[in-house]
Design a protein around this motif. Structure first.
Motif, PDB file in Angstrom:
ATOM      1  N   CYS A 180     -13.446 -15.117 -26.040  1.00  0.00           N
ATOM      2  CA  CYS A 180     -14.388 -16.239 -26.107  1.00  0.00           C
ATOM      3  C   CYS A 180     -15.379 -16.199 -24.947  1.00  0.00           C
ATOM      4  O   CYS A 180     -16.579 -16.483 -25.124  1.00  0.00           O
ATOM      5  N   LEU A 186     -20.272 -17.423 -29.768  1.00  0.00           N
ATOM      6  CA  LEU A 186     -19.243 -17.987 -30.631  1.00  0.00           C
ATOM      7  C   LEU A 186     -19.522 -19.471 -30.865  1.00  0.00           C
ATOM      8  O   LEU A 186     -19.654 -20.237 -29.913  1.00  0.00           O
ATOM      9  N   TYR A 191     -10.422 -23.680 -33.506  1.00  0.00           N
ATOM     10  CA  TYR A 191      -9.883 -22.445 -34.068  1.00  0.00           C
ATOM     11  C   TYR A 191      -8.370 -22.440 -33.898  1.00  0.00           C
ATOM     12  O   TYR A 191      -7.878 -22.507 -32.761  1.00  0.00           O
ATOM     13  N   LEU A 262     -10.603 -16.470 -35.995  1.00  0.00           N
ATOM     14  CA  LEU A 262     -11.051 -16.027 -34.673  1.00  0.00           C
ATOM     15  C   LEU A 262     -10.301 -14.771 -34.251  1.00  0.00           C
ATOM     16  O   LEU A 262     -10.901 -13.817 -33.734  1.00  0.00           O
TER      17      LEU A 262
END
Length: 448
Positions: A180, A186, A191, A262
């Motif tokens: 991330c 992103l 998630y 993810l």
């Protein structure tokens, strides 16, 4: 684990409740921060580009802590989000909890969701990683599972041990956070993250026993026994009840990922439970780690008290603060004389005594419509002047207001305070909450 992976890749700043030298755990700079103080968080948050919020405290934060842990967590998260907004932080990464498909959540799961909402309430993009059971050598969950297997040759398994979960290795969580950080594009949002397997808690205990070659008999029952489970789990493992009770209450739900998009995008499928426990629990078996927050706070005289009161429709924290100062003199008379003067300065006295018991002074520069702050400026009942404070704060959903006392140090001997003044405060706040429910439209005649 996370800070070690960040070292050398990013310039890291760590927030800690106690002073720590630079370089500890691989962190470039440590800043001593009290998350219950908005002013303190604001002063210590300079040059924060991306924030990683890992705070989750179910343990007492003062010698006397009155109130629910979820209210404490909400105040800390709200202070953090407000401060990050003020310093221009671009993004917040938050490690929360999986939200099961249920109309009614446990206090623990509801708190994780409420913190997520608070972090995003001021316009900062939030990437929320929702995990179920995280297994790592420094985590409470791993310690509890290992100690249960080590200490109980026979276990009567309540019905909740048949509920499915999707445990994830701590090292996989770290990898996901690093992904991330390296992908600022992103999208903000939540998630679900988890390991590649769906297991019941009974199956997890069986795998731990198998890895360590321990013969254990697990006897399933139809009794849920949540009310009793936290007592025997705490008693057998030595984990504090304040930690175990909310965790056990969350085990009645299925904590599985809806999707792992993810992780699929990042190429992080995760380790199996067996691989995870062989790494994490082997370390714990030979080097036991004390449960975080288990140390007593007997040497500290500070008090933290938080009550969540219903907020009448179309009202805010500032209105509640004014209502409190309007109601208080009428409620406490003739036990105490409370006079309100100037811009909401309240003085508590016993009739006939020249010196005040307490003095509360409103702080207009630190207050707003959704947060009103009064400092404890002195009096016979307090040791500290200026640090102690009373605040009123809207919750995220605007349905409630949190009324909190922070950093108050009583002058009375501790046992006397604990069984007199502290009980009176609880009674007063309970009475004030009932007043708000019965008088939701009454406007106090105090200048805003």
């Amino acid at each position: 684990m996370l800070s070690a992976e960040l070292a050398g890749k990013y310039e890291t700043i760590g927030f800690s409740r106690k002073p720590m030298p630079a370089g500890t755990h691989g962190v470039d700079e440590w800043r001593e921060v009290d998350l219950f103080s908005l002013l303190d968080v604001e002063r210590k948050s300079e040059a924060v580009d991306t924030a990683i919020y890992l705070v989750h405290s179910m343990m007492p934060s003062a010698r006397l802590t009155q109130g629910a842990f979820q209210d404490m967590d909400l105040i800390a998260a709200d202070n953090f989000a407000r401060a990050m907004k003020k310093v221009g932080t671009k993004r917040i990464l938050y490690l929360g909890g999986i939200v099961p498909e249920s109309e009614k959540l446990s206090s623990h799961l509801k708190s994780r969701l409420e913190v997520e909402q608070a972090l995003g309430a001021y316009g900062i993009p939030v990437v929320s990683l929702r995990a179920g059971l995280i297994i790592g050598s420094e985590g409470s969950s791993a310690q509890i599972l290992l100690r249960l297997v080590n200490r109980l040759p026979v276990m009567i398994c309540p019905r909740w041990t048949q509920n499915p979960s999707q445990p994830i290795a701590g090292e996989d969580v770290v990898k996901i956070i690093l992904y991330c950080l390296s992908h600022p594009e992103l999208p903000a949002g939540n998630y679900d993250i988890g390991g590649p397997e769906v297991l019941t808690y009974k199956e997890m205990l069986e795998q731990i026993a198998d890895v360590f070659h321990k013969k254990r008999f697990l006897i399933p029952t139809r009794v849920n026994g949540l009310w009793l489970s936290h007592l025997w789990v705490s008693g057998i493992t030595g984990a504090p009840r304040d930690l175990v009770k909310p965790l056990v209450a969350s085990l009645q739900y299925s904590l599985c990922c809806r999707d792992r998009r993810l992780q699929e995008e990042a190429g992080i499928p995760g380790h199996t439970f067996r691989d995870t426990i062989q790494k994490a629990l082997t370390k714990l078996l030979f080097t036991p780690v004390a449960f975080q927050g288990s140390k007593r706070l007997d040497t500290d005289r500070k008090v933290r008290s938080v009550q969540r009161l219903s907020l009448p429709a179309s009202r805010n924290a500032d209105w509640v603060a004014r209502s409190y100062l309007y109601w208080l003199p009428r409620h406490l008379w003739p036990l105490l004389k409370v006079t309100v003067s100037g811009e909401r300065t309240a003085t508590f006295r016993i009739v006939g005594l020249s010196k005040p018991l307490l003095v509360l002074e409103y702080s207009p520069e630190r207050s707003s419509s959704d947060r009103a702050l009064l400092y404890i400026r002195g009096g016979l009942l307090t040791l500290n002047q200026g640090r102690g404070r009373l605040e009123f704060r809207d919750t995220v959903d605007k349905d409630s207001v949190l009324v909190a006392i922070h950093d108050y140090e009583p002058r009375l001997p501790w046992p006397l305070y604990r069984w007199s003044q502290a009980l009176v405060h609880g009674w007063v706040m309970g009475s004030f909450g009932r007043y708000l429910r019965k008088n939701p439209t009454e406007l106090p005649p105090v200048a805003a």
